[in-house]
Design an enzyme around this catalytic site. Structure first.
Site, short mmCIF file in Angstrom:
data_model
loop_
_atom_site.label_atom_id
_atom_site.label_comp_id
_atom_site.label_asym_id
_atom_site.label_seq_id
_atom_site.Cartn_x
_atom_site.Cartn_y
_atom_site.Cartn_z
N CYS A 77 0.84 -1.21 0.00
CA CYS A 77 0.00 0.00 0.00
C CYS A 77 0.87 1.25 0.00
O CYS A 77 1.56 1.52 -0.98
CB CYS A 77 -0.99 -0.04 1.17
SG CYS A 77 -2.37 1.12 0.95
N HIS A 178 -3.98 -4.68 0.32
CA HIS A 178 -3.46 -5.26 1.56
C HIS A 178 -3.59 -6.78 1.50
O HIS A 178 -4.69 -7.31 1.72
CB HIS A 178 -4.24 -4.72 2.76
CG HIS A 178 -3.97 -3.29 3.06
ND1 HIS A 178 -2.95 -2.88 3.88
CD2 HIS A 178 -4.58 -2.16 2.63
CE1 HIS A 178 -2.93 -1.57 3.97
NE2 HIS A 178 -3.92 -1.10 3.21
N GLU A 180 -2.66 -8.97 3.60
CA GLU A 180 -2.99 -9.53 4.93
C GLU A 180 -4.47 -9.37 5.25
O GLU A 180 -4.97 -9.99 6.20
CB GLU A 180 -2.12 -8.86 6.00
CG GLU A 180 -2.54 -7.47 6.41
CD GLU A 180 -2.12 -6.35 5.48
OE1 GLU A 180 -2.32 -5.17 5.84
OE2 GLU A 180 -1.60 -6.65 4.37
#
Length: 198
Positions: A77, A178, A180
């Site tokens: 990001c 993202h 994750e």
């Protein structure tokens, strides 16, 4: 061991939890020696480009040396944006210039920030995209990257324009989304990154 750079502008716990979910050892640190000796570096990031670069300056040479050494590097990001030459968000503050180009605000017409799930369109092979197809991943951003060399873009996502979503060049990998927070697809991307260290 995956080393996550703690520079005061990162979603550290989130990205560390992502690595933990796939059974990968990781740590976050602001210790220069640990960053210098890292097998693989991750540069996460949330917030404004200028503030983040100000916090990152003391690690700049360590990051560039790591990249030059050929060891795996992942930007996530804002961590992707910081790899660029400059951003219109903070015009007078130079970025790391790993990827020549600029960071510019998403065009009006769609809701800004771009927040939510969007589909990847793979346009070029990249190690961290092995086994990944037209999957959905999670974005939160108001700016996007415009690299001078379009060949570094491995995947895009449509949001009024084709937003570069994954960049790859040699040992450098970066995602606008993202991983994750992107479910199984995101964790598979992290797994692919970890494989580069093994």
């Amino acid at each position: 061991m995956i080393t996550i750079i703690n520079y005061g502008s990162g979603n550290l716990k989130s990205i560390k939890n992502g690595f933990s979910k796939i059974g990968a050892d990781s740590l976050f640190t602001d210790n220069a020696d640990m960053i210098k000796d890292a097998e693989a570096l991750v540069l996460p990031g949330v917030g404004a480009f200028g503030t983040a670069m100000g916090n990152l300056l003391k690690f700049q040479d360590l990051i560039l040396d790591h990249i030059d050494s050929g060891k795996p590097f992942l930007g996530v990001c804002l961590g992707l944006h910081l790899l660029f030459s400059h951003s219109e968000e903070s015009n007078n503050i130079p970025g790391l210039n790993v990827f020549p180009g600029e960071v510019t605000r998403l065009p009006s017409g769609n809701k800004i920030p771009h927040m939510g799930w969007n589909q990847l369109k793979i346009i070029k092979n990249c190690s961290i995209l092995e086994g990944i197809g037209s999957e959905y991943v999670y974005f939160v951003h108001s700016y996007y990257v415009v690299p001078e060399n379009k060949d570094v873009v491995s995947a895009v996502a449509e949001y009024g324009i084709d937003v570069p979503a994954v960049l790859c060049r040699d040992n450098i990998y970066a995602t606008q989304f993202h991983p994750e927070k992107s479910g199984k697809t995101g964790l598979d991307i992290l797994k692919n990154f970890v494989k580069l260290v093994e």
